[in-house]
Motif scaffolding. Structure first.
Motif, mmCIF file in Angstrom:
data_model
loop_
_atom_site.group_PDB
_atom_site.id
_atom_site.type_symbol
_atom_site.label_atom_id
_atom_site.label_comp_id
_atom_site.label_asym_id
_atom_site.label_seq_id
_atom_site.Cartn_x
_atom_site.Cartn_y
_atom_site.Cartn_z
ATOM 1 N N GLY A 82 -1.990 9.671 -2.888
ATOM 2 C CA GLY A 82 -0.541 9.540 -3.917
ATOM 3 C C GLY A 82 -0.310 8.205 -3.799
ATOM 4 O O GLY A 82 -0.231 7.290 -2.735
ATOM 5 N N TRP A 83 0.155 7.669 -4.912
ATOM 6 C CA TRP A 83 0.620 6.138 -4.944
ATOM 7 C C TRP A 83 2.065 6.227 -5.957
ATOM 8 O O TRP A 83 2.467 7.252 -6.640
ATOM 9 C CB TRP A 83 -0.217 5.502 -6.213
ATOM 10 N N PHE A 84 2.666 5.309 -5.581
ATOM 11 C CA PHE A 84 3.903 4.758 -6.414
ATOM 12 C C PHE A 84 3.929 3.118 -6.204
ATOM 13 O O PHE A 84 3.814 2.501 -5.230
ATOM 14 C CB PHE A 84 5.205 5.057 -6.111
ATOM 15 N N VAL A 85 3.608 2.640 -7.730
ATOM 16 C CA VAL A 85 4.271 1.005 -7.592
ATOM 17 C C VAL A 85 5.251 0.734 -8.662
ATOM 18 O O VAL A 85 5.304 1.445 -9.569
ATOM 19 C CB VAL A 85 2.722 0.460 -8.065
ATOM 20 N N GLY A 86 5.768 -0.420 -8.270
ATOM 21 C CA GLY A 86 6.979 -0.701 -9.089
ATOM 22 C C GLY A 86 7.830 -1.732 -8.618
ATOM 23 O O GLY A 86 7.373 -2.536 -7.886
ATOM 24 N N TYR A 87 8.865 -1.924 -9.273
ATOM 25 C CA TYR A 87 9.682 -3.308 -8.892
ATOM 26 C C TYR A 87 11.192 -3.037 -9.167
ATOM 27 O O TYR A 87 11.591 -2.062 -10.149
ATOM 28 C CB TYR A 87 9.278 -4.396 -9.643
ATOM 29 N N ARG A 88 11.943 -3.544 -8.426
ATOM 30 C CA ARG A 88 13.416 -3.570 -8.741
ATOM 31 C C ARG A 88 14.133 -5.055 -8.651
ATOM 32 O O ARG A 88 13.982 -5.529 -7.405
ATOM 33 C CB ARG A 88 14.257 -2.474 -7.723
ATOM 34 N N GLY A 89 14.489 -5.325 -9.487
ATOM 35 C CA GLY A 89 14.858 -7.013 -9.631
ATOM 36 C C GLY A 89 13.623 -7.813 -9.052
ATOM 37 O O GLY A 89 12.609 -7.730 -9.757
ATOM 38 N N ASP A 90 13.862 -8.772 -8.110
ATOM 39 C CA ASP A 90 12.907 -9.661 -7.703
ATOM 40 C C ASP A 90 12.256 -8.919 -6.409
ATOM 41 O O ASP A 90 11.756 -9.916 -5.703
ATOM 42 C CB ASP A 90 13.551 -11.096 -7.240
ATOM 43 N N LEU A 91 12.072 -7.602 -6.608
ATOM 44 C CA LEU A 91 11.187 -7.074 -5.375
ATOM 45 C C LEU A 91 10.209 -6.196 -6.007
ATOM 46 O O LEU A 91 10.690 -5.001 -6.654
ATOM 47 C CB LEU A 91 12.414 -6.234 -4.391
ATOM 48 N N ALA A 92 8.991 -6.310 -5.932
ATOM 49 C CA ALA A 92 8.099 -5.694 -6.248
ATOM 50 C C ALA A 92 7.205 -4.971 -5.248
ATOM 51 O O ALA A 92 7.091 -5.590 -4.032
ATOM 52 C CB ALA A 92 7.048 -6.518 -7.085
ATOM 53 N N PHE A 93 6.750 -3.927 -5.371
ATOM 54 C CA PHE A 93 5.851 -3.218 -4.155
ATOM 55 C C PHE A 93 5.114 -2.187 -4.747
ATOM 56 O O PHE A 93 5.006 -1.852 -5.669
ATOM 57 C CB PHE A 93 7.233 -2.529 -3.244
ATOM 58 N N ALA A 94 4.162 -1.797 -3.538
ATOM 59 C CA ALA A 94 3.095 -0.618 -4.017
ATOM 60 C C ALA A 94 2.998 0.179 -2.654
ATOM 61 O O ALA A 94 2.952 -0.404 -1.519
ATOM 62 C CB ALA A 94 2.047 -1.026 -4.292
ATOM 63 N N VAL A 95 3.173 1.622 -2.825
ATOM 64 C CA VAL A 95 3.135 2.506 -1.759
ATOM 65 C C VAL A 95 1.896 3.274 -1.871
ATOM 66 O O VAL A 95 1.650 4.008 -3.031
ATOM 67 C CB VAL A 95 4.493 3.329 -1.759
ATOM 68 N N LEU A 96 1.246 3.683 -0.776
ATOM 69 C CA LEU A 96 -0.089 4.352 -0.856
ATOM 70 C C LEU A 96 -0.188 5.329 0.247
ATOM 71 O O LEU A 96 0.128 5.082 1.444
ATOM 72 C CB LEU A 96 -1.293 3.685 -0.994
ATOM 73 N N VAL A 97 -0.118 6.677 0.059
ATOM 74 C CA VAL A 97 -0.324 7.705 1.012
ATOM 75 C C VAL A 97 -1.578 8.258 0.949
ATOM 76 O O VAL A 97 -1.823 8.931 -0.428
ATOM 77 C CB VAL A 97 0.858 8.739 0.917
ATOM 78 N N THR A 98 -2.510 8.148 1.666
ATOM 79 C CA THR A 98 -3.845 8.839 1.527
ATOM 80 C C THR A 98 -3.925 10.271 1.592
ATOM 81 O O THR A 98 -3.086 10.613 2.439
ATOM 82 C CB THR A 98 -4.896 7.829 2.507
ATOM 83 N N ASP A 99 -4.724 10.888 0.946
ATOM 84 C CA ASP A 99 -4.842 12.335 1.128
ATOM 85 C C ASP A 99 -3.801 13.118 1.043
ATOM 86 O O ASP A 99 -3.440 14.161 1.656
ATOM 87 C CB ASP A 99 -5.749 12.474 2.462
ATOM 88 N N ALA A 100 -2.916 12.713 0.197
ATOM 89 C CA ALA A 100 -1.329 13.229 0.025
ATOM 90 C C ALA A 100 -1.365 14.369 -0.814
ATOM 91 O O ALA A 100 -0.493 15.318 -0.786
ATOM 92 C CB ALA A 100 -0.549 12.088 -0.517
ATOM 93 N N GLY A 101 -2.427 14.473 -1.830
ATOM 94 C CA GLY A 101 -2.264 15.706 -2.553
ATOM 95 C C GLY A 101 -1.535 15.491 -3.964
ATOM 96 O O GLY A 101 -1.757 15.989 -4.965
ATOM 97 N N SER A 102 -0.505 14.507 -3.870
ATOM 98 C CA SER A 102 0.128 14.326 -4.895
ATOM 99 C C SER A 102 0.982 13.055 -4.672
ATOM 100 O O SER A 102 0.991 12.484 -3.664
ATOM 101 C CB SER A 102 1.376 15.447 -5.160
ATOM 102 N N SER A 103 1.628 12.482 -5.740
ATOM 103 C CA SER A 103 2.295 11.180 -5.750
ATOM 104 C C SER A 103 3.623 11.398 -5.060
ATOM 105 O O SER A 103 4.432 10.310 -4.462
ATOM 106 C CB SER A 103 2.419 10.494 -7.101
ATOM 107 N N GLY A 104 4.116 12.538 -4.705
ATOM 108 C CA GLY A 104 5.316 13.028 -4.291
ATOM 109 C C GLY A 104 5.673 12.105 -2.830
ATOM 110 O O GLY A 104 6.855 11.548 -2.715
#
Length: 607
Positions: A572-594
């Motif tokens: 499961g992933w989420f990538v994004g940004y808010r203002g001058d803050l960008a980030f990427a989150v990965l949870v392995t074997d999560a089954g979904s992006s939740g």
């Protein structure tokens, strides 16, 4: 006056001188006929063998080869030079008529550390020919009997590591290594059991068997380092382990984090940078050691230089928020945050299951799943063949050359604007977009956003990812939704979102004052392409697959679910940004992006 008598005496004198001269003339050819090496040859052979580290060869040129060999081997072992050089300047006779060779000696310890001095040696003639008269002073004029030479490095204490606001993240601290000598321990299994029992409260992974395995793998005669402890931890167990036979406790000053487990992966790389600075500023000495191994005198010394604090781009607040975001997740989870305007890395966090796999947030390679639709959308919008409101088909499933590709849970949106297909992460729409573009289109778009660019960044080894050109319809379709042959690290996807936010690929940095080298400077996507993409990313949060972030500010991003292995498991992933803050989150074997979206929400609440 009897003149003949005077002439007789004179004649005798002349005869004596002639005979003496004749005798000398007869003797000279005998010396000239000697076939052995000359004094010069022997002196040169000795000093050259010393320089080459040939203790046996050098010792054989002396009148005491056993003593010389032992002393020469000890000197070479204790000095451990990277190279040595010697040159005989002259051989003359001293006041007693003893041949004396004067020579120059140079020991090179690397990194510009060279010790030069002049010395002399005496030569004696034996039945075998000329030999060096052995004495310790042959190695150095101040070396006495029973002494040896030794090289000592004087390392300065490491300076603190400070975050972007000047807060200390790491500092020097005395660490104690608990080591076990099998030769001194006697009952090794018994000592190992006592050690494991005492240390398990601090390091649960240490067991009697792990200690015994470590001892077995350690070269004979060397102690096995069981664990290295902070001073406070050592004090907790000292009374239970201090008197165990064969256990020793060497101490050294090392750079450690302010808290156990803080920034474990990213700060380990920074510590290596500081260690390089410590090494570059180290002083060094050459000393004599007595028979007990204690220093007797200093022969040469260069003082160490202090090390300046190291400033990193990390922010303590962002780092703590990132760690608190991933720590509760049971699976391996990681988060990388970056400042788009500068490329400065703000946080790199991994939970314990991820730490067990190494620095995967920075260099692990995973299918990015639907987060890669940011790249597919960049390619499609940039081609001019599609716009944000272009109608696209979003059936529940679509077949590409026999390969069925379904939407998540086979949802069907019918025909919708591209922005809607993006917000709801329609696989069938983006697979078709990729198939309709040339095989290099996704590769080129990914490169524009930094994915596939390699960096040499001080303090960290990073791999952004790879996006090979699609050679077939199926491959292009799978790559278009972040599956197939596409791989990315959380670092790489944080760079992608930074590039989208900033409008160009920023060059990432971690250590301030250190320049990062990139193997490419890609041309950015057109501004109108990125404007449309940013709008689409906002709609993911306001009405798409990441509405859980709707109260976290002006967040723009993309969710991702990436199958791996046999296809029954997914990250499961989420990538994004808010203002001058960008980030990427990965949870392995999560089954979904939740779970990744929830981790992102926790991060944004604290960052």
């Amino acid at each position: 006056m009897d003149v003949s008598g005077h002439f007789g005496i004179l004649a005798d004198m002349v005869s004596s001188r002639i005979l003496a001269g004749a005798a000398a003339l007869l003797l000279l050819p005998l010396a000239a006929c000697s076939t052995g090496p000359s004094e010069e040859d022997v002196a040169a052979a000795f000093v050259n063998a010393v320089a080459a580290g040939d203790a046996v060869g050098a010792a054989n040129q002396t009148d005491a080869p056993d003593q010389a060999k032992q002393a020469l081997e000890a000197a070479r072992r204790n000095l451990a030079p990277t190279a040595a050089h010697a040159m005989v300047r002259e051989v003359t006779e001293d006041a007693q008529g003893t041949p004396t060779a004067r020579f120059d000696m140079s020991w090179d310890f690397g990194a510009g550390r060279v010790w030069n001095y002049s010395n002399e040696l005496k030569l004696v003639e034996q039945e075998q020919g000329w030999k060096v008269r052995w004495a310790p002073a042959v190695l150095h004029p101040q070396l006495a009997a029973g002494q040896s030479l030794a090289y000592r490095e004087q390392r300065p204490d490491p300076a603190p590591v400070l975050d972007r606001d000047g807060k200390q993240l790491m500092g020097p601290e005395q660490l104690i290594t608990v080591s076990l000598s099998a030769q001194e321990a006697g009952d090794v299994p018994g000592v190992a059991a006592s050690l494991a029992n005492a240390l398990k409260t601090i390091e649960p992974a240490i067991t009697q068997q792990s200690i015994l395995d470590g001892v077995a793998k350690t070269p004979q005669g060397q102690p096995y380092a069981v664990v290295t402890l902070r001073q406070g931890d050592y004090e907790q167990v000292k009374s239970r382990i201090y008197d165990l036979p064969g256990v020793r406790f060497p101490a050294q000053t090392r750079l450690v984090t302010t808290e156990r487990g803080y920034g474990t992966q990213v700060l380990a790389g920074v510590a290596r940078v500081v260690d390089q600075q410590v090494q570059a500023n180290a002083g060094w000495r050459v000393v004599t050691l007595d028979a007990a191994g204690q220093e007797a005198a200093e022969l040469h010394g260069v003082a160490e230089r202090p090390v300046a604090p190291t400033n990193v781009t990390l922010g303590d607040r962002a780092q703590r928020a990132a760690e608190q975001a991933v720590d509760p997740v049971p699976q391996a989870a990681m988060l990388v945050a970056m400042q788009p305007s500068t490329g400065e890395v703000l946080a790199v966090a991994q939970n314990a299951p991820a730490d067990a796999q190494g620095p995967v947030a920075l260099s692990g390679q995973y299918p990015p799943g639907s987060t890669f639709k940011t790249v597919t959308a960049t390619a499609a919008l940039g081609s001019g063949e599609a716009g944000i409101d272009t109608p696209v088909e979003c059936p529940a499933e679509k077949v590409f050359d026999g390969r069925p590709l379904p939407n998540d849970k086979k949802f069907d949106l019918g025909v919708v604007p591209l922005r809607t297909a993006f917000a709801h992460s329609c696989n069938t729409s983006f697979a078709q977009l990729a198939v309709d573009m040339p095989g290099e289109a996704l590769t080129d778009a990914a490169h524009q956003l930094g994915l596939g660019v390699d960096f040499e960044m001080a303090g960290a080894t990073t791999i952004t990812g790879k996006v090979p050109p699609g050679g077939s319809t199926v491959q292009r379709a799978e790559n278009g939704i972040g599956q197939g042959t596409v791989l990315a690290s959380p670092f790489g996807m944080a760079l992608v979102t930074s590039s989208i936010a900033e409008g160009r690929m920023p060059v990432p940095t971690l250590v301030r004052g250190a320049q990062t080298k990139a193997d490419a400077t890609p041309q950015p996507p057109a501004p109108q392409t990125l404007d449309q993409l940013r709008t689409m990313m906002r709609e993911v949060v306001t009405g798409g697959t990441a509405t859980a972030l709707n109260g976290s500010g002006d967040v723009r991003g993309k969710t991702g679910t990436a199958q791996f292995g046999d296809g029954t498991h997914s990250h499961g992933w989420f990538v994004g940004y808010r203002g001058d803050l960008a980030f990427a989150v990965l949870v392995t074997d999560a089954g979904s992006s939740g779970p990744a979206v929830e981790a992102a929400k926790r991060f944004l609440a604290g960052a």
